[in-house]
Scaffold this active site. Structure first.
Site, PDB file in Angstrom:
ATOM      1  N   CYS A 176       0.826  -1.203   0.000  1.00 53.20           N
ATOM      2  CA  CYS A 176       0.000   0.000   0.000  1.00 53.20           C
ATOM      3  C   CYS A 176       0.869   1.267   0.000  1.00 53.20           C
ATOM      4  O   CYS A 176       1.501   1.563  -1.000  1.00 53.20           O
ATOM      5  CB  CYS A 176      -1.009  -0.016   1.148  1.00 53.20           C
ATOM      6  SG  CYS A 176      -2.318   1.221   0.931  1.00 53.20           S
TER       7      CYS A 176
ATOM      8  N   HIS B 230      -3.826  -4.918   0.325  1.00 57.07           N
ATOM      9  CA  HIS B 230      -3.370  -5.279   1.670  1.00 57.07           C
ATOM     10  C   HIS B 230      -3.421  -6.796   1.874  1.00 57.07           C
ATOM     11  O   HIS B 230      -4.357  -7.304   2.489  1.00 57.07           O
ATOM     12  CB  HIS B 230      -4.232  -4.580   2.726  1.00 57.07           C
ATOM     13  CG  HIS B 230      -3.860  -3.159   2.969  1.00 57.07           C
ATOM     14  ND1 HIS B 230      -2.912  -2.779   3.897  1.00 57.07           N
ATOM     15  CD2 HIS B 230      -4.279  -2.015   2.386  1.00 57.07           C
ATOM     16  CE1 HIS B 230      -2.779  -1.468   3.888  1.00 57.07           C
ATOM     17  NE2 HIS B 230      -3.598  -0.974   2.977  1.00 57.07           N
TER      18      HIS B 230
ATOM     19  N   GLU C 195      -1.858  -8.591   3.899  1.00 54.71           N
ATOM     20  CA  GLU C 195      -1.779  -9.000   5.315  1.00 54.71           C
ATOM     21  C   GLU C 195      -3.164  -9.175   5.923  1.00 54.71           C
ATOM     22  O   GLU C 195      -3.317  -9.888   6.907  1.00 54.71           O
ATOM     23  CB  GLU C 195      -0.934  -7.987   6.114  1.00 54.71           C
ATOM     24  CG  GLU C 195      -1.641  -6.707   6.548  1.00 54.71           C
ATOM     25  CD  GLU C 195      -1.823  -5.685   5.427  1.00 54.71           C
ATOM     26  OE1 GLU C 195      -1.441  -5.964   4.282  1.00 54.71           O
ATOM     27  OE2 GLU C 195      -2.363  -4.602   5.716  1.00 54.71           O
TER      28      GLU C 195
END
Ligand code: MN
Length: 248
Positions: A113, A224, A226
Site C-alpha cells: 500500500c 493489503h 496482510e
C-alpha cells in the site's frame, strides 16, 4: 537460514490512546502475517539518523514497508494537491532511505500500500496524489475502514503472467486475469520508478503491483495482503515467498 529477520519501520500513533503518550508501532496484521510465514519481525523506530538506521537494516534479512499516510509530494517534485491526506515527514525520510538501501543491496523487499508508493518514489517515480480527482473514470479504490472491513474485496487485479508475482500467486489463484483484492488507498503509482516494472493492474488501469526488473526479490502491491493472508492461500504465499527469499 531459518527464521529470517524482517525489518519493519514503525509508524507514529497520534491518537489519544495510551493517555496521550506518543507511541510508535505497527499493525498486528503485518506482524502476524510475517510470523505465520516463518519470519521474525523486528520493528525499527522512527527518529534514527540515517547511519544508525542503515546499520539496523544491514542486520536484517528483509525489509517490509507497510501501509499508512500519504507521501509528501515534494519528494517527487509536485505541489500538494487539495485532496492530499495526512503526511509524516519522519516516516517518509526513514522509509525512503531504507528502500534505497534495500534496492542498492539487493535485500528482499515486500512493500504494501503506502509501501509501493514509497518504493516507487525512492526509485524516482511519481504518484497520483488523489485517484478520484486525478484519474477520471477510475473504480472506487478508497474502501477505507471502518466504512468497509479491511478484507472487503473492492476489485480484481490482472497479473502479468511472466512475473514473480504470478509465479507465487498462480500456484493457488483461480485465474491470474482476475485476482480479487481489497483496496484501501486513494494514491497510486503514476510514473514508474527506475528499475521497476508494473506487474498488476486494476481494470481501470491503476497500478496495483510492481517488481524489480532485475534479479533482486523486490515486490510491491497496492492492496493489503496482510488482511487476507489468514484466509487465502494466494496471499499467505506472498509472505512465505518473501520470508523464504530473505532466508536465502
Ligand atoms: Mn485498488
Amino acid at each position: 537460514m531459518t527464521s529470517p529477520i524482517i525489518a519493519i519501520p514503525c509508524r507514529h500513533d497520534a491518537s489519544a490512546r495510551h493517555h496521550r503518550l506518543p507511541m510508535q508501532g505497527m499493525g498486528q496484521a503485518y506482524l502476524s502475517a510475517v510470523i505465520a510465514a516463518g519470519g521474525v519481525p523486528v520493528l525499527l523506530p522512527l527518529g534514527l539518523d540515517e547511519p544508525r538506521l542503515l546499520r539496523a537494516l544491514d542486520r536484517a534479512d528483509g525489509l517490509l514497508l507497510a501501509g499508512g499516510e500519504d507521501i509528501a509530494p515534494a519528494l517527487f517534485g509536485e505541489e500538494p494537491h487539495p485532496k492530499l491526506g495526512k503526511v509524516d515527514a519522519d516516516r517518509d525520510a526513514v522509509e525512503v532511505a531504507l528502500a534505497r538501501r534495500a534496492l542498492e543491496a539487493g535485500l528482499p523487499l515486500l512493500a504494501i500500500c503506502r509501501g509501493i508508493q514509497v518504493l516507487n518514489v525512492a526509485a524516482g517515480g511519481t504518484l497520483y496524489q488523489d485517484i478520484p480527482s486525478q484519474v477520471p473514470g477510475a473504480l472506487k479504490h478508497n474502501c477505507f475502514y471502518p466504512e468497509y472491513p479491511r478484507d472487503h474485496i473492492a476489485h480484481a487485479v490482472a497479473i502479468a503472467p511472466d512475473s514473480r508475482l504470478a509465479a507465487i500467486v498462480g500456484q493457488t489463484a483461480e485465474s491470474l486475469a482476475a485476482v480479487p483484492v481489497n483496496s484501501l488507498h486513494h494514491q497510486s503509482v503514476k510514473a514508474v520508478g527506475t528499475g521497476l516494472q508494473v506487474v498488476a493492474q486494476a481494470p481501470d488501469g491503476i497500478v496495483e503491483a510492481v517488481e524489480a526488473t532485475g534479479e533482486a526479490w523486490v515486490l510491491a502491491v497496492q492492496w493489503h495482503p496482510e488482511e487476507l493472508a489468514a484466509s487465502r492461500a494466494d496471499m499467505a504465499a506472498l509472505f512465505r515467498a518473501f520470508v523464504e527469499a530473505a532466508g536465502r
